[in-house]
Design a protein around this motif. Sequence first.
Motif, PDB file in Angstrom:
ATOM      1  N   VAL A  40       0.854  -1.188   0.000  1.00  0.00           N
ATOM      2  CA  VAL A  40       0.000   0.000   0.000  1.00  0.00           C
ATOM      3  C   VAL A  40       0.886   1.233   0.000  1.00  0.00           C
ATOM      4  CG1 VAL A  40      -1.489   1.395   1.528  1.00  0.00           C
ATOM      5  CG2 VAL A  40      -2.079  -0.972   1.050  1.00  0.00           C
ATOM      6  N   ALA A  41       0.474   2.252  -0.730  1.00  0.00           N
ATOM      7  CA  ALA A  41       1.100   3.573  -0.670  1.00  0.00           C
ATOM      8  C   ALA A  41       0.053   4.542  -0.132  1.00  0.00           C
ATOM      9  CB  ALA A  41       1.567   4.029  -2.043  1.00  0.00           C
ATOM     10  N   VAL A  42       0.438   5.280   0.905  1.00  0.00           N
ATOM     11  CA  VAL A  42      -0.439   6.311   1.451  1.00  0.00           C
ATOM     12  C   VAL A  42       0.209   7.656   1.155  1.00  0.00           C
ATOM     13  CG1 VAL A  42      -1.491   7.279   3.537  1.00  0.00           C
ATOM     14  CG2 VAL A  42      -1.334   4.798   3.253  1.00  0.00           C
ATOM     15  N   CYS A  43      -0.574   8.550   0.563  1.00  0.00           N
ATOM     16  CA  CYS A  43      -0.134   9.912   0.285  1.00  0.00           C
ATOM     17  C   CYS A  43      -0.815  10.818   1.309  1.00  0.00           C
ATOM     18  CB  CYS A  43      -0.554  10.341  -1.118  1.00  0.00           C
ATOM     19  SG  CYS A  43      -0.041   9.200  -2.421  1.00  0.00           S
ATOM     20  N   MET A  44      -0.033  11.552   2.074  1.00  0.00           N
ATOM     21  CA  MET A  44      -0.584  12.530   3.017  1.00  0.00           C
ATOM     22  C   MET A  44      -0.121  13.906   2.575  1.00  0.00           C
ATOM     23  SD  MET A  44      -0.118  10.928   6.817  1.00  0.00           S
ATOM     24  CE  MET A  44       0.166   9.169   6.991  1.00  0.00           C
ATOM     25  N   PHE A  45      -0.997  14.903   2.765  1.00  0.00           N
ATOM     26  CA  PHE A  45      -0.637  16.238   2.292  1.00  0.00           C
ATOM     27  C   PHE A  45      -1.408  17.315   3.037  1.00  0.00           C
ATOM     28  CE2 PHE A  45      -4.198  14.729  -0.088  1.00  0.00           C
ATOM     29  CZ  PHE A  45      -5.010  15.829  -0.321  1.00  0.00           C
ATOM     30  N   ASP A  46      -0.820  18.519   3.017  1.00  0.00           N
ATOM     31  CA  ASP A  46      -1.454  19.743   3.506  1.00  0.00           C
ATOM     32  C   ASP A  46      -1.488  20.665   2.296  1.00  0.00           C
ATOM     33  OD1 ASP A  46      -1.944  22.332   4.446  1.00  0.00           O
ATOM     34  OD2 ASP A  46      -0.767  22.073   6.266  1.00  0.00           O
ATOM     35  N   ASP A  47      -2.670  20.848   1.702  1.00  0.00           N
ATOM     36  CA  ASP A  47      -2.748  21.632   0.458  1.00  0.00           C
ATOM     37  C   ASP A  47      -2.663  23.131   0.685  1.00  0.00           C
ATOM     38  OD1 ASP A  47      -5.266  21.695   1.596  1.00  0.00           O
ATOM     39  OD2 ASP A  47      -6.324  20.993  -0.174  1.00  0.00           O
ATOM     40  N   ILE A  48      -2.715  23.581   1.924  1.00  0.00           N
ATOM     41  CA  ILE A  48      -2.510  25.008   2.212  1.00  0.00           C
ATOM     42  C   ILE A  48      -1.007  25.300   2.305  1.00  0.00           C
ATOM     43  CG2 ILE A  48      -2.974  26.896   3.846  1.00  0.00           C
ATOM     44  CD1 ILE A  48      -5.485  25.825   2.371  1.00  0.00           C
ATOM     45  N   ALA A  49      -0.263  24.421   2.979  1.00  0.00           N
ATOM     46  CA  ALA A  49       1.193  24.578   3.101  1.00  0.00           C
ATOM     47  C   ALA A  49       1.922  24.091   1.851  1.00  0.00           C
ATOM     48  CB  ALA A  49       1.697  23.819   4.324  1.00  0.00           C
ATOM     49  N   HIS A  50       1.193  23.464   0.912  1.00  0.00           N
ATOM     50  CA  HIS A  50       1.772  22.949  -0.334  1.00  0.00           C
ATOM     51  C   HIS A  50       2.921  21.966  -0.061  1.00  0.00           C
ATOM     52  CE1 HIS A  50      -0.724  25.720  -2.542  1.00  0.00           C
ATOM     53  NE2 HIS A  50      -0.255  26.713  -1.818  1.00  0.00           N
ATOM     54  N   VAL A 154       1.469  14.392  -6.602  1.00  0.00           N
ATOM     55  CA  VAL A 154       2.027  15.738  -6.676  1.00  0.00           C
ATOM     56  C   VAL A 154       1.845  16.376  -5.293  1.00  0.00           C
ATOM     57  CG1 VAL A 154       1.938  17.979  -7.840  1.00  0.00           C
ATOM     58  CG2 VAL A 154       1.406  15.882  -9.120  1.00  0.00           C
ATOM     59  N   PRO A 155       2.891  16.375  -4.452  1.00  0.00           N
ATOM     60  CA  PRO A 155       2.766  16.859  -3.080  1.00  0.00           C
ATOM     61  C   PRO A 155       2.288  18.305  -2.970  1.00  0.00           C
ATOM     62  CG  PRO A 155       4.807  15.658  -3.343  1.00  0.00           C
ATOM     63  CD  PRO A 155       4.222  15.837  -4.710  1.00  0.00           C
ATOM     64  N   GLU A 156       2.710  19.133  -3.894  1.00  0.00           N
ATOM     65  CA  GLU A 156       2.385  20.565  -3.857  1.00  0.00           C
ATOM     66  C   GLU A 156       0.883  20.813  -3.918  1.00  0.00           C
ATOM     67  OE1 GLU A 156       3.630  24.353  -6.616  1.00  0.00           O
ATOM     68  OE2 GLU A 156       5.021  22.662  -6.476  1.00  0.00           O
ATOM     69  N   THR A 157       0.159  19.970  -4.647  1.00  0.00           N
ATOM     70  CA  THR A 157      -1.283  20.178  -4.837  1.00  0.00           C
ATOM     71  C   THR A 157      -2.146  19.107  -4.169  1.00  0.00           C
ATOM     72  OG1 THR A 157      -1.305  18.873  -6.873  1.00  0.00           O
ATOM     73  CG2 THR A 157      -0.877  21.249  -7.095  1.00  0.00           C
ATOM     74  N   GLY A 158      -1.536  17.954  -3.843  1.00  0.00           N
ATOM     75  CA  GLY A 158      -2.311  16.829  -3.307  1.00  0.00           C
ATOM     76  C   GLY A 158      -2.953  15.978  -4.388  1.00  0.00           C
ATOM     77  N   ASP A 159      -2.684  16.272  -5.654  1.00  0.00           N
ATOM     78  CA  ASP A 159      -3.249  15.483  -6.753  1.00  0.00           C
ATOM     79  C   ASP A 159      -2.563  14.120  -6.820  1.00  0.00           C
ATOM     80  OD1 ASP A 159      -4.936  17.551  -7.500  1.00  0.00           O
ATOM     81  OD2 ASP A 159      -3.551  18.341  -9.014  1.00  0.00           O
ATOM     82  N   ALA A 160      -3.355  13.082  -7.064  1.00  0.00           N
ATOM     83  CA  ALA A 160      -2.811  11.734  -7.221  1.00  0.00           C
ATOM     84  C   ALA A 160      -3.414  11.099  -8.462  1.00  0.00           C
ATOM     85  CB  ALA A 160      -3.126  10.890  -5.984  1.00  0.00           C
ATOM     86  N   TYR A 161      -2.601  10.303  -9.131  1.00  0.00           N
ATOM     87  CA  TYR A 161      -3.025   9.572 -10.324  1.00  0.00           C
ATOM     88  C   TYR A 161      -2.729   8.098 -10.077  1.00  0.00           C
ATOM     89  CZ  TYR A 161      -2.453  14.293 -12.162  1.00  0.00           C
ATOM     90  OH  TYR A 161      -2.527  15.650 -12.352  1.00  0.00           O
ATOM     91  N   CYS A 162      -3.716   7.261 -10.317  1.00  0.00           N
ATOM     92  CA  CYS A 162      -3.542   5.824 -10.111  1.00  0.00           C
ATOM     93  C   CYS A 162      -3.931   5.108 -11.399  1.00  0.00           C
ATOM     94  CB  CYS A 162      -4.417   5.345  -8.946  1.00  0.00           C
ATOM     95  SG  CYS A 162      -4.361   3.566  -8.687  1.00  0.00           S
ATOM     96  N   ARG A 163      -2.979   4.348 -11.936  1.00  0.00           N
ATOM     97  CA  ARG A 163      -3.257   3.579 -13.139  1.00  0.00           C
ATOM     98  C   ARG A 163      -3.257   2.095 -12.769  1.00  0.00           C
ATOM     99  NH1 ARG A 163       0.788   5.163 -16.582  1.00  0.00           N
ATOM    100  NH2 ARG A 163       2.104   3.389 -16.116  1.00  0.00           N
TER     101      ARG A 163
END
Length: 198
Positions: A40-50, A154-163
């Motif tokens: 499993v890969a978990v992406c965590m992010f704060d989109d205000i702090a980019h 994309v950590p800066e925006t929180g966007d993730a793409y899964c194929r």
Amino acid sequence: MNNWDAMSAQEIERMARNIAPGGWSVERHKPLATLLGSCVAVCMFDDIAHIGGMNHFMLPSMSRSQGANDADIDNLLSGDYAMEVLLNALLAQGAARHRVKAKAFGAGTILTGSASSGIGVRNAEFAREWLQREHIPLIASDFLGPWSRKVLFVPETGDAYCRRMATTQATAQGIAREEAAYAQSLQRKPPKSNIELF
């Protein structure tokens, strides 16, 4: 600041840092990528702090002489470590705890009849339970099924793409080898130190 919206997934993938099994990274401007089987890969992010990060973990089936209970504890610790280290690194680099959100992927069954089929289910359950316990909203996920997955984040925006990828026997064996090597590395005792204290 990059214009991520104007880039294709292929362009983002070319720029990405790859996260191998057992790895993690926190970034502001560099995208992250990983290839998943039962992990499993978990992406965590704060989109205000980019800022954001990704881990890649597996709760391996470990057989130890101490007994089944110790193996279960080790299983949980490996997942716990991957989640804790990622969250703590985010907070240390300026993310605000109350703004952290998550997206999670993986836990596929890529080799039918293998021991990894149960690991994927346990991985998905673990990730959901950990995030819920820590009050981190899981706003997107793609778990389970007979696929391997390529994940871009994309950590800066929180966007993730899964194929999702139909897994060939060769691809499945390659991913399984990588995950097995990671599982074995978790079982190894750290080397003895030759440092003497005086």
